[in-house]
Design a protein around this motif. Structure first.
Motif: not given
Length: 131
Positions: A73-74, A88-89, A109-110, A122-123
């Motif tokens: 989220q960050l 979001g989501n 994540f999506e 991707q992070t």
């Protein structure tokens, strides 16, 4: 010079897994890396995988899932500010934690702008404790 192969003790299964691991890292930058149990059993540390989370196929303790969820989220918040978007989501897909002095997470994540418009992210997040 110390050679890491002494940790393997010539175990062909472990040597094969290390080659597969290196291939996965090379092909995906360390994001889409498989789970290699013999490497865990060998106690290989440092730049090796510490924990592998395949969110859909391997249940996580709540604390661990919350941690990688908040880190993604960050990362998404920074992306939204930089690109002037409103994704979001977050839906977690995969996270891999490495121990390399500090902790490093490669998280996949999506996120979506709407119900029909999802994008895969991707992070890489590094955490450390200030001394």
């Amino acid at each position: 010079m110390h050679r890491c192969t002494c940790l393997y003790n010539g175990d062909p299964e472990l040597i094969k897994e290390i080659k597969c691991f290196k291939t996965d890292v090379g092909n995906s930058g360390g994001f889409e890396v498989g789970y290699y149990p013999p490497m865990d059993r060998a106690g290989i540390s440092s730049t090796w995988i510490c924990k592998h989370y395949d969110i859909e196929n391997k249940p996580l303790p709540t604390y661990s899932l919350n941690k990688v969820f908040h880190l993604s989220q960050l990362a998404l918040c920074f992306y939204n500010m930089k690109e002037d978007t409103k994704f979001g989501n977050v839906k977690m897909l995969r996270a891999i934690k490495y121990n390399c002095g500090s902790r490093a997470y490669n998280i996949t994540f999506e996120a979506s702008l709407s119900d029909n418009d999802t994008k895969k992210f991707q992070t890489n997040v590094r955490t450390s404790i200030a001394s």
